[in-house]
Design a protein around this motif. Sequence first.
Motif, PDB file in Angstrom:
ATOM      1  N   ALA A 111      92.615  50.737  53.026  1.00 28.64           N
ATOM      2  CA  ALA A 111      92.073  49.413  53.345  1.00 28.64           C
ATOM      3  C   ALA A 111      91.064  49.016  52.277  1.00 28.64           C
ATOM      4  O   ALA A 111      90.454  49.876  51.633  1.00 28.64           O
ATOM      5  N   ILE A 112      90.904  47.708  52.085  1.00 29.69           N
ATOM      6  CA  ILE A 112      89.968  47.190  51.084  1.00 29.69           C
ATOM      7  C   ILE A 112      89.106  46.110  51.715  1.00 29.69           C
ATOM      8  O   ILE A 112      89.610  45.210  52.398  1.00 29.69           O
ATOM      9  N   VAL A 113      87.798  46.198  51.500  1.00 27.25           N
ATOM     10  CA  VAL A 113      86.865  45.147  51.897  1.00 27.25           C
ATOM     11  C   VAL A 113      86.356  44.525  50.601  1.00 27.25           C
ATOM     12  O   VAL A 113      85.581  45.137  49.862  1.00 27.25           O
ATOM     13  N   ASN A 114      86.805  43.315  50.316  1.00 19.98           N
ATOM     14  CA  ASN A 114      86.508  42.667  49.036  1.00 19.98           C
ATOM     15  C   ASN A 114      85.275  41.775  49.175  1.00 19.98           C
ATOM     16  O   ASN A 114      85.343  40.662  49.691  1.00 19.98           O
ATOM     17  N   GLU A 115      84.130  42.276  48.713  1.00 17.80           N
ATOM     18  CA  GLU A 115      82.873  41.541  48.776  1.00 17.80           C
ATOM     19  C   GLU A 115      82.437  41.058  47.390  1.00 17.80           C
ATOM     20  O   GLU A 115      81.253  40.764  47.172  1.00 17.80           O
ATOM     21  N   LEU A 116      83.384  40.950  46.464  1.00 14.16           N
ATOM     22  CA  LEU A 116      83.059  40.474  45.124  1.00 14.16           C
ATOM     23  C   LEU A 116      82.634  39.012  45.161  1.00 14.16           C
ATOM     24  O   LEU A 116      83.208  38.199  45.885  1.00 14.16           O
ATOM     25  N   ALA A 117      81.613  38.684  44.387  1.00 14.68           N
ATOM     26  CA  ALA A 117      81.110  37.313  44.311  1.00 14.68           C
ATOM     27  C   ALA A 117      81.549  36.671  43.004  1.00 14.68           C
ATOM     28  O   ALA A 117      81.579  37.334  41.959  1.00 14.68           O
ATOM     29  N   VAL A 118      81.907  35.391  43.065  1.00 13.76           N
ATOM     30  CA  VAL A 118      82.260  34.651  41.852  1.00 13.76           C
ATOM     31  C   VAL A 118      80.961  34.135  41.262  1.00 13.76           C
ATOM     32  O   VAL A 118      80.471  33.047  41.591  1.00 13.76           O
ATOM     33  N   LEU A 119      80.381  34.969  40.404  1.00 18.86           N
ATOM     34  CA  LEU A 119      79.077  34.694  39.807  1.00 18.86           C
ATOM     35  C   LEU A 119      79.003  35.348  38.435  1.00 18.86           C
ATOM     36  O   LEU A 119      79.845  36.177  38.083  1.00 18.86           O
ATOM     37  N   GLY A 120      77.951  35.016  37.683  1.00 16.74           N
ATOM     38  CA  GLY A 120      77.677  35.739  36.461  1.00 16.74           C
ATOM     39  C   GLY A 120      77.185  37.135  36.784  1.00 16.74           C
ATOM     40  O   GLY A 120      76.755  37.410  37.907  1.00 16.74           O
ATOM     41  N   HIS A 121      77.244  38.032  35.819  1.00 15.85           N
ATOM     42  CA  HIS A 121      76.824  39.408  36.044  1.00 15.85           C
ATOM     43  C   HIS A 121      75.366  39.477  36.489  1.00 15.85           C
ATOM     44  O   HIS A 121      74.507  38.732  35.991  1.00 15.85           O
ATOM     45  N   SER A 122      75.089  40.355  37.437  1.00 17.62           N
ATOM     46  CA  SER A 122      73.704  40.576  37.843  1.00 17.62           C
ATOM     47  C   SER A 122      72.930  41.200  36.688  1.00 17.62           C
ATOM     48  O   SER A 122      73.496  41.880  35.826  1.00 17.62           O
ATOM     49  N   THR A 123      71.625  40.977  36.673  1.00 17.68           N
ATOM     50  CA  THR A 123      70.791  41.490  35.587  1.00 17.68           C
ATOM     51  C   THR A 123      70.408  42.943  35.846  1.00 17.68           C
ATOM     52  O   THR A 123      70.539  43.460  36.967  1.00 17.68           O
ATOM     53  N   LEU A 124      69.918  43.608  34.811  1.00 19.43           N
ATOM     54  CA  LEU A 124      69.451  44.982  34.952  1.00 19.43           C
ATOM     55  C   LEU A 124      68.300  45.053  35.950  1.00 19.43           C
ATOM     56  O   LEU A 124      68.211  46.002  36.745  1.00 19.43           O
ATOM     57  N   THR A 125      67.447  44.039  35.948  1.00 19.48           N
ATOM     58  CA  THR A 125      66.332  43.991  36.900  1.00 19.48           C
ATOM     59  C   THR A 125      66.843  43.925  38.328  1.00 19.48           C
ATOM     60  O   THR A 125      66.345  44.622  39.223  1.00 19.48           O
ATOM     61  N   GLN A 126      67.871  43.094  38.567  1.00 18.87           N
ATOM     62  CA  GLN A 126      68.451  42.980  39.902  1.00 18.87           C
ATOM     63  C   GLN A 126      69.085  44.285  40.339  1.00 18.87           C
ATOM     64  O   GLN A 126      68.922  44.725  41.483  1.00 18.87           O
ATOM     65  N   ARG A 127      69.795  44.936  39.425  1.00 19.42           N
ATOM     66  CA  ARG A 127      70.461  46.192  39.783  1.00 19.42           C
ATOM     67  C   ARG A 127      69.438  47.281  40.073  1.00 19.42           C
ATOM     68  O   ARG A 127      69.628  48.104  40.975  1.00 19.42           O
ATOM     69  N   SER A 128      68.348  47.286  39.315  1.00 16.79           N
ATOM     70  CA  SER A 128      67.282  48.259  39.571  1.00 16.79           C
ATOM     71  C   SER A 128      66.648  48.005  40.927  1.00 16.79           C
ATOM     72  O   SER A 128      66.339  48.947  41.668  1.00 16.79           O
ATOM     73  N   SER A 129      66.458  46.731  41.264  1.00 17.75           N
ATOM     74  CA  SER A 129      65.900  46.367  42.556  1.00 17.75           C
ATOM     75  C   SER A 129      66.829  46.801  43.685  1.00 17.75           C
ATOM     76  O   SER A 129      66.387  47.335  44.713  1.00 17.75           O
ATOM     77  N   ASP A 130      68.138  46.600  43.491  1.00 16.09           N
ATOM     78  CA  ASP A 130      69.116  47.009  44.503  1.00 16.09           C
ATOM     79  C   ASP A 130      69.093  48.526  44.704  1.00 16.09           C
ATOM     80  O   ASP A 130      69.190  49.009  45.837  1.00 16.09           O
ATOM     81  N   ALA A 131      68.970  49.270  43.605  1.00 14.56           N
ATOM     82  CA  ALA A 131      68.925  50.733  43.697  1.00 14.56           C
ATOM     83  C   ALA A 131      67.698  51.188  44.473  1.00 14.56           C
ATOM     84  O   ALA A 131      67.758  52.132  45.277  1.00 14.56           O
ATOM     85  N   LEU A 132      66.582  50.507  44.260  1.00 14.02           N
ATOM     86  CA  LEU A 132      65.353  50.843  44.976  1.00 14.02           C
ATOM     87  C   LEU A 132      65.512  50.554  46.466  1.00 14.02           C
ATOM     88  O   LEU A 132      65.097  51.358  47.312  1.00 14.02           O
ATOM     89  N   VAL A 133      66.121  49.413  46.792  1.00 16.54           N
ATOM     90  CA  VAL A 133      66.341  49.063  48.194  1.00 16.54           C
ATOM     91  C   VAL A 133      67.238  50.098  48.866  1.00 16.54           C
ATOM     92  O   VAL A 133      66.975  50.543  49.991  1.00 16.54           O
ATOM     93  N   THR A 134      68.302  50.510  48.175  1.00 21.78           N
ATOM     94  CA  THR A 134      69.192  51.541  48.720  1.00 21.78           C
ATOM     95  C   THR A 134      68.415  52.816  49.013  1.00 21.78           C
ATOM     96  O   THR A 134      68.579  53.436  50.078  1.00 21.78           O
ATOM     97  N   GLY A 135      67.562  53.218  48.093  1.00 23.21           N
ATOM     98  CA  GLY A 135      66.749  54.417  48.296  1.00 23.21           C
ATOM     99  C   GLY A 135      65.827  54.288  49.494  1.00 23.21           C
ATOM    100  O   GLY A 135      65.643  55.239  50.258  1.00 23.21           O
ATOM    101  N   LYS A 136      65.261  53.100  49.676  1.00 24.25           N
ATOM    102  CA  LYS A 136      64.349  52.879  50.802  1.00 24.25           C
ATOM    103  C   LYS A 136      65.101  52.922  52.139  1.00 24.25           C
ATOM    104  O   LYS A 136      64.599  53.467  53.129  1.00 24.25           O
ATOM    105  N   VAL A 137      66.310  52.366  52.154  1.00 25.10           N
ATOM    106  CA  VAL A 137      67.104  52.404  53.384  1.00 25.10           C
ATOM    107  C   VAL A 137      67.484  53.844  53.711  1.00 25.10           C
ATOM    108  O   VAL A 137      67.389  54.287  54.872  1.00 25.10           O
TER     109      VAL A 137
END
Length: 214
Positions: A111-137
Amino acid sequence: MTMKFATQKLLTLMVLSASLGGTLSACAPIIVGGAVMGSLMATDRRTTGTQIEDEGIELHASSRIRENLGDRVHVSVTSYNRQVLLTGEVPNAQDKQLVEQVVSRVENVRAIVNELAVLGHSTLTQRSSDALVTGKVKAALIDAKDLYANAFKVVTERGTTYLMGRVTRREANRATDIARSTGGVQKVVRVLEIISEEELQNLLPKPAPVETKK
């Protein structure tokens, strides 16, 4: 334990150490609900074979996406119990569908859950922020005394946190509440397989028999 799983365990502990102000050590055991968890493998609710299949799916799917779409897309592939979550950004709807088609042809994908967004690439800052949020969760799930944190896989993309795993409805609701109350989480999406309490008891490791002295 596979090399990749051992690496994931080490990285998880490193992230949690940073999130908790260095109170955890990568060499120290994790205590969940009063039990010392010497190995995260003990609470993974997938069979060893399924864990290996999930690793293979992630590896092969990522490779085929690069072969077919190159660097014009930013796609993260996460597989749990052969259900694949696609997150990241693509330039158009056609590429979003193409990514899904490519992944659907990978062996063992159910099965596939496709959550891809039609957007420009996220920035390194955004990805770092996401990684931090994942760690906190993840840290918050470990702190919960009524959950097995390793029953969940956590992914964060652009502030949206995805929860994957095989869990009971009570566990799903509890983990959702925890994630929603974690700083930086803007939205929670559940990609969970709900099992019964009876199924859970069958999945949990059986305690070793106690020897009695004669």
